[in-house]
Design a protein around this motif. Structure first.
Motif, PDB file in Angstrom:
ATOM      1  N   GLN A 160       0.849  -1.187   0.000  1.00  0.00           N
ATOM      2  CA  GLN A 160       0.000   0.000   0.000  1.00  0.00           C
ATOM      3  C   GLN A 160       0.888   1.241   0.000  1.00  0.00           C
ATOM      4  O   GLN A 160       2.061   1.171   0.375  1.00  0.00           O
ATOM      5  CB  GLN A 160      -0.892   0.040   1.241  1.00  0.00           C
ATOM      6  CG  GLN A 160      -1.945  -1.037   1.263  1.00  0.00           C
ATOM      7  CD  GLN A 160      -2.920  -0.817   2.423  1.00  0.00           C
ATOM      8  OE1 GLN A 160      -2.687  -0.005   3.305  1.00  0.00           O
ATOM      9  NE2 GLN A 160      -4.016  -1.544   2.405  1.00  0.00           N
ATOM     10  N   HIS A 176       1.008   5.423   1.280  1.00  0.00           N
ATOM     11  CA  HIS A 176       0.443   6.307   2.295  1.00  0.00           C
ATOM     12  C   HIS A 176       1.074   7.688   2.173  1.00  0.00           C
ATOM     13  O   HIS A 176       2.294   7.793   2.047  1.00  0.00           O
ATOM     14  CB  HIS A 176       0.754   5.795   3.708  1.00  0.00           C
ATOM     15  CG  HIS A 176       0.431   4.370   3.932  1.00  0.00           C
ATOM     16  ND1 HIS A 176      -0.764   3.940   4.436  1.00  0.00           N
ATOM     17  CD2 HIS A 176       1.173   3.248   3.709  1.00  0.00           C
ATOM     18  CE1 HIS A 176      -0.758   2.626   4.535  1.00  0.00           C
ATOM     19  NE2 HIS A 176       0.407   2.188   4.095  1.00  0.00           N
ATOM     20  N   GLY A 224      -4.076   4.342   4.234  1.00  0.00           N
ATOM     21  CA  GLY A 224      -3.431   3.649   3.122  1.00  0.00           C
ATOM     22  C   GLY A 224      -4.342   3.479   1.933  1.00  0.00           C
ATOM     23  O   GLY A 224      -5.558   3.533   2.032  1.00  0.00           O
ATOM     24  N   ARG A 225      -3.736   3.283   0.773  1.00  0.00           N
ATOM     25  CA  ARG A 225      -4.486   2.993  -0.447  1.00  0.00           C
ATOM     26  C   ARG A 225      -3.691   1.990  -1.257  1.00  0.00           C
ATOM     27  O   ARG A 225      -2.480   2.010  -1.255  1.00  0.00           O
ATOM     28  CB  ARG A 225      -4.761   4.273  -1.224  1.00  0.00           C
ATOM     29  CG  ARG A 225      -3.541   5.121  -1.516  1.00  0.00           C
ATOM     30  CD  ARG A 225      -3.935   6.483  -2.089  1.00  0.00           C
ATOM     31  NE  ARG A 225      -2.778   7.241  -2.418  1.00  0.00           N
ATOM     32  CZ  ARG A 225      -2.142   8.072  -1.592  1.00  0.00           C
ATOM     33  NH1 ARG A 225      -2.560   8.205  -0.374  1.00  0.00           N
ATOM     34  NH2 ARG A 225      -1.092   8.736  -1.998  1.00  0.00           N
ATOM     35  N   LYS A 226      -4.386   1.123  -1.951  1.00  0.00           N
ATOM     36  CA  LYS A 226      -3.722   0.079  -2.750  1.00  0.00           C
ATOM     37  C   LYS A 226      -3.405   0.584  -4.131  1.00  0.00           C
ATOM     38  O   LYS A 226      -3.993   1.473  -4.645  1.00  0.00           O
ATOM     39  CB  LYS A 226      -4.596  -1.156  -2.836  1.00  0.00           C
ATOM     40  CG  LYS A 226      -4.743  -1.846  -1.509  1.00  0.00           C
ATOM     41  CD  LYS A 226      -5.598  -3.080  -1.647  1.00  0.00           C
ATOM     42  CE  LYS A 226      -5.835  -3.697  -0.294  1.00  0.00           C
ATOM     43  NZ  LYS A 226      -6.648  -4.856  -0.325  1.00  0.00           N
TER      44      LYS A 226
END
Length: 140
Positions: free
Chosen positions: A46, A48, A138-140
């Motif tokens: 991920q 951030h 977080g992001r994928k």
């Protein structure tokens, strides 16, 4: 006698390929602001938005080495302190390629990007406190 040095677990967060967008020094803390850093957990990567804070940083010993090009066979460059870096490279981004930590010292090595052109750069950061990751979701 044989002694094995254990390095413990790998940290959750990595600065590899992350670009420092801003550097500040406040209340004896060195604050690096990143557009994103990586985390790895259970096989999932991920990114951030984050800051990394080096607490109780000895600003007089902060050393920034800026080279004239990428390091191949021969190289030249200069050693500068944080105020000069902030003035000369305020529009640049420092992309971390290698990060090394040991005994109150962080060494960040990578590319300093100015107007799309990279040169090699090394930051030697000395600190007496903790290294703190201040991370947004977080992001994928």
């Amino acid at each position: 006698m044989k002694t094995t040095r254990s390095f413990g677990e790998y940290p959750k967060y990595s600065l590899h390929d992350a670009r420092v967008q801003k550097i500040e020094y406040e209340d004896d803390n060195l604050i690096l602001t990143f557009e994103y850093i990586f985390s790895y957990e259970n096989g999932v990567e991920q990114t951030h938005k984050a800051q990394v804070v080096f607490e109780k940083c000895d600003i007089d010993d902060l050393e920034i080495l800026v080279f004239n090009s990428t390091i191949l066979d021969t190289f030249t460059g200069k050693r500068i302190e944080l105020p000069q870096y902030q003035q000369e490279y305020s529009e640049s981004e420092f992309e971390v390629i290698t990060e090394t930590y040991n005994w109150g010292r962080a060494v960040l090595q990578g590319w300093l990007w100015t107007e799309g052109n990279p040169v090699h750069c090394i930051m030697n950061i000395y600190f007496k406190g903790d290294m703190v990751y201040v991370v947004e979701g977080g992001r994928k």
